[in-house]
Design a protein around this motif. Structure first.
Motif, PDB file in Angstrom:
ATOM      1  N   THR A  70       0.814  -1.215   0.000  1.00  0.00           N
ATOM      2  CA  THR A  70       0.000   0.000   0.000  1.00  0.00           C
ATOM      3  C   THR A  70       0.853   1.272   0.000  1.00  0.00           C
ATOM      4  OG1 THR A  70      -0.162   0.063   2.424  1.00  0.00           O
ATOM      5  CG2 THR A  70      -1.839  -1.188   1.239  1.00  0.00           C
ATOM      6  N   ILE A  71       2.141   1.147   0.303  1.00  0.00           N
ATOM      7  CA  ILE A  71       3.028   2.316   0.295  1.00  0.00           C
ATOM      8  C   ILE A  71       3.502   2.631  -1.123  1.00  0.00           C
ATOM      9  CG2 ILE A  71       5.172   3.326   1.172  1.00  0.00           C
ATOM     10  CD1 ILE A  71       3.013   2.943   3.290  1.00  0.00           C
ATOM     11  N   THR A  72       4.043   1.613  -1.806  1.00  0.00           N
ATOM     12  CA  THR A  72       4.556   1.816  -3.166  1.00  0.00           C
ATOM     13  C   THR A  72       3.456   1.697  -4.220  1.00  0.00           C
ATOM     14  OG1 THR A  72       5.065  -0.536  -3.468  1.00  0.00           O
ATOM     15  CG2 THR A  72       6.773   0.848  -2.470  1.00  0.00           C
ATOM     16  N   LYS A  73       2.267   1.209  -3.802  1.00  0.00           N
ATOM     17  CA  LYS A  73       1.128   0.986  -4.700  1.00  0.00           C
ATOM     18  C   LYS A  73       1.404  -0.117  -5.721  1.00  0.00           C
ATOM     19  CE  LYS A  73      -0.990   4.533  -2.849  1.00  0.00           C
ATOM     20  NZ  LYS A  73      -2.118   4.343  -1.913  1.00  0.00           N
ATOM     21  N   LYS A  74       2.360  -1.000  -5.419  1.00  0.00           N
ATOM     22  CA  LYS A  74       2.694  -2.081  -6.345  1.00  0.00           C
ATOM     23  C   LYS A  74       1.898  -3.337  -6.017  1.00  0.00           C
ATOM     24  CE  LYS A  74       7.418  -0.725  -7.602  1.00  0.00           C
ATOM     25  NZ  LYS A  74       8.840  -1.124  -7.561  1.00  0.00           N
ATOM     26  N   HIS A  75       1.424  -4.007  -7.065  1.00  0.00           N
ATOM     27  CA  HIS A  75       0.743  -5.290  -6.931  1.00  0.00           C
ATOM     28  C   HIS A  75       1.538  -6.327  -7.714  1.00  0.00           C
ATOM     29  CE1 HIS A  75      -3.492  -3.389  -6.171  1.00  0.00           C
ATOM     30  NE2 HIS A  75      -2.550  -2.858  -5.426  1.00  0.00           N
ATOM     31  N   MET A  76       1.674  -7.517  -7.146  1.00  0.00           N
ATOM     32  CA  MET A  76       2.384  -8.584  -7.854  1.00  0.00           C
ATOM     33  C   MET A  76       1.577  -9.874  -7.809  1.00  0.00           C
ATOM     34  SD  MET A  76       6.287  -9.977  -7.563  1.00  0.00           S
ATOM     35  CE  MET A  76       6.894  -8.404  -8.149  1.00  0.00           C
ATOM     36  N   LEU A  77       1.319 -10.427  -8.975  1.00  0.00           N
ATOM     37  CA  LEU A  77       0.613 -11.687  -9.107  1.00  0.00           C
ATOM     38  C   LEU A  77       1.627 -12.823  -9.075  1.00  0.00           C
ATOM     39  CD1 LEU A  77      -2.036 -13.242  -9.779  1.00  0.00           C
ATOM     40  CD2 LEU A  77      -1.516 -12.835 -12.193  1.00  0.00           C
ATOM     41  N   LEU A  78       1.418 -13.803  -8.193  1.00  0.00           N
ATOM     42  CA  LEU A  78       2.332 -14.937  -8.056  1.00  0.00           C
ATOM     43  C   LEU A  78       1.704 -16.175  -8.685  1.00  0.00           C
ATOM     44  CD1 LEU A  78       3.465 -14.411  -4.350  1.00  0.00           C
ATOM     45  CD2 LEU A  78       4.584 -13.595  -6.432  1.00  0.00           C
ATOM     46  N   ILE A  79       2.449 -16.789  -9.584  1.00  0.00           N
ATOM     47  CA  ILE A  79       1.957 -17.974 -10.297  1.00  0.00           C
ATOM     48  C   ILE A  79       3.032 -19.052 -10.276  1.00  0.00           C
ATOM     49  CG2 ILE A  79       1.249 -18.896 -12.546  1.00  0.00           C
ATOM     50  CD1 ILE A  79       0.125 -16.189 -13.240  1.00  0.00           C
ATOM     51  N   GLN A  80       2.609 -20.303 -10.065  1.00  0.00           N
ATOM     52  CA  GLN A  80       3.533 -21.420 -10.166  1.00  0.00           C
ATOM     53  C   GLN A  80       3.054 -22.354 -11.265  1.00  0.00           C
ATOM     54  OE1 GLN A  80       4.830 -23.206  -6.541  1.00  0.00           O
ATOM     55  NE2 GLN A  80       5.702 -25.013  -7.525  1.00  0.00           N
ATOM     56  N   LEU A  81       3.901 -22.560 -12.269  1.00  0.00           N
ATOM     57  CA  LEU A  81       3.609 -23.461 -13.375  1.00  0.00           C
ATOM     58  C   LEU A  81       4.626 -24.583 -13.356  1.00  0.00           C
ATOM     59  CD1 LEU A  81       2.898 -20.851 -16.209  1.00  0.00           C
ATOM     60  CD2 LEU A  81       1.229 -22.104 -14.833  1.00  0.00           C
ATOM     61  N   MET A  82       4.132 -25.786 -13.112  1.00  0.00           N
ATOM     62  CA  MET A  82       5.015 -26.941 -12.941  1.00  0.00           C
ATOM     63  C   MET A  82       5.989 -26.633 -11.798  1.00  0.00           C
ATOM     64  SD  MET A  82       3.710 -28.941 -15.184  1.00  0.00           S
ATOM     65  CE  MET A  82       4.902 -30.271 -15.431  1.00  0.00           C
ATOM     66  N   ASP A  83       7.296 -26.628 -12.070  1.00  0.00           N
ATOM     67  CA  ASP A  83       8.280 -26.380 -11.012  1.00  0.00           C
ATOM     68  C   ASP A  83       8.845 -24.961 -11.078  1.00  0.00           C
ATOM     69  OD1 ASP A  83       9.560 -26.783 -13.409  1.00  0.00           O
ATOM     70  OD2 ASP A  83      11.260 -27.869 -12.555  1.00  0.00           O
ATOM     71  N   LYS A  84       8.223 -24.085 -11.869  1.00  0.00           N
ATOM     72  CA  LYS A  84       8.718 -22.721 -12.022  1.00  0.00           C
ATOM     73  C   LYS A  84       7.783 -21.721 -11.357  1.00  0.00           C
ATOM     74  CE  LYS A  84      11.230 -23.564 -16.329  1.00  0.00           C
ATOM     75  NZ  LYS A  84      11.431 -23.142 -17.747  1.00  0.00           N
ATOM     76  N   LYS A  85       8.378 -20.712 -10.719  1.00  0.00           N
ATOM     77  CA  LYS A  85       7.612 -19.679 -10.027  1.00  0.00           C
ATOM     78  C   LYS A  85       7.778 -18.344 -10.752  1.00  0.00           C
ATOM     79  CE  LYS A  85       8.076 -21.909  -5.511  1.00  0.00           C
ATOM     80  NZ  LYS A  85       8.545 -21.754  -4.107  1.00  0.00           N
TER      81      LYS A  85
END
Length: 198
Positions: A70-85
């Motif tokens: 909420t300070i930097t206003k940054k949003h990050m979507l986290l996804i894991q596909l197979m063994d990769k993040k």
């Protein structure tokens, strides 16, 4: 005068100071049955602590997480596909046009005082019950709403979705939930889309 200032200050601190987990039940009513898919979430856990929040949406194929600063206003979507993040940086869309109508209607949701609002956008209409007892800075869906939503129904041409808070736990949240794994590769949305087409 001093008493009034103290009341205002304490109210603001309460709104900013909530720490805990809010669990939502999610239901979808498909107006077009061909649109139904297993990627739509059925449950959402909203973790709040200090300036950070994390949203875990549960689907039939796994959990999709979003980190909110909420300070930097940054949003990050986290996804894991197979063994990769993967971590995908989400930019706020400043071109969105929202028309918000506030109502005097109010009700209690899990002991939180909530007020009604209706938001009209180009392709959807949302009915919301929001509280001012939790800071609006954590709100990741309705950026201009004057509070934090504990219930909302979104009506779009193909489906109707409702999000209902069913449990609110005022508890200490483990800081590790807001950390990004060192093995996570960070991309912009454009870069990630290009990667997926290779």
């Amino acid at each position: 005068m001093t008493q009034i200032l103290l009341v205002i200050f304490s109210c603001n601190c309460y709104g900013q100071g909530f720490e805990g987990v809010i669990t939502y039940e999610i239901n979808h009513d498909y107006l077009d049955s061909s649109f139904e898919n297993k990627l739509m979430p059925s449950k959402m856990d909203f973790y709040i602590s200090g300036e950070m929040a994390r949203v875990d949406q549960h689907t039939r194929i796994g959990i999709q997480s979003t980190l909110i600063d909420t300070i930097t206003k940054k949003h990050m979507l986290l996804i894991q596909l197979m063994d990769k993040k993967f971590g995908i940086v989400i930019k706020e869309d400043s071109n969105e046009i929202e028309k918000i109508s506030y109502s005097q209607n109010k009700k209690k949701i899990l002991d939180f005082n909530c007020f009604k609002a209706i938001i009209n956008e180009e392709n959807s209409t949302s009915t919301i019950y929001y509280t001012k007892q939790i800071s609006k800075s954590y709100n990741n869906n309705f950026k201009n709403l004057n509070g934090f939503p504990l219930y909302y129904e979104i009506i779009s041409p193909k489906f109707i979705s409702s999000y209902s808070a069913i449990e609110i736990n005022d508890t200490i949240v483990d800081p590790i939930l807001f950390e990004i794994d060192k093995n996570t590769s960070i991309y912009t949305m454009k870069e990630f889309q290009e990667l997926m087409t290779q």
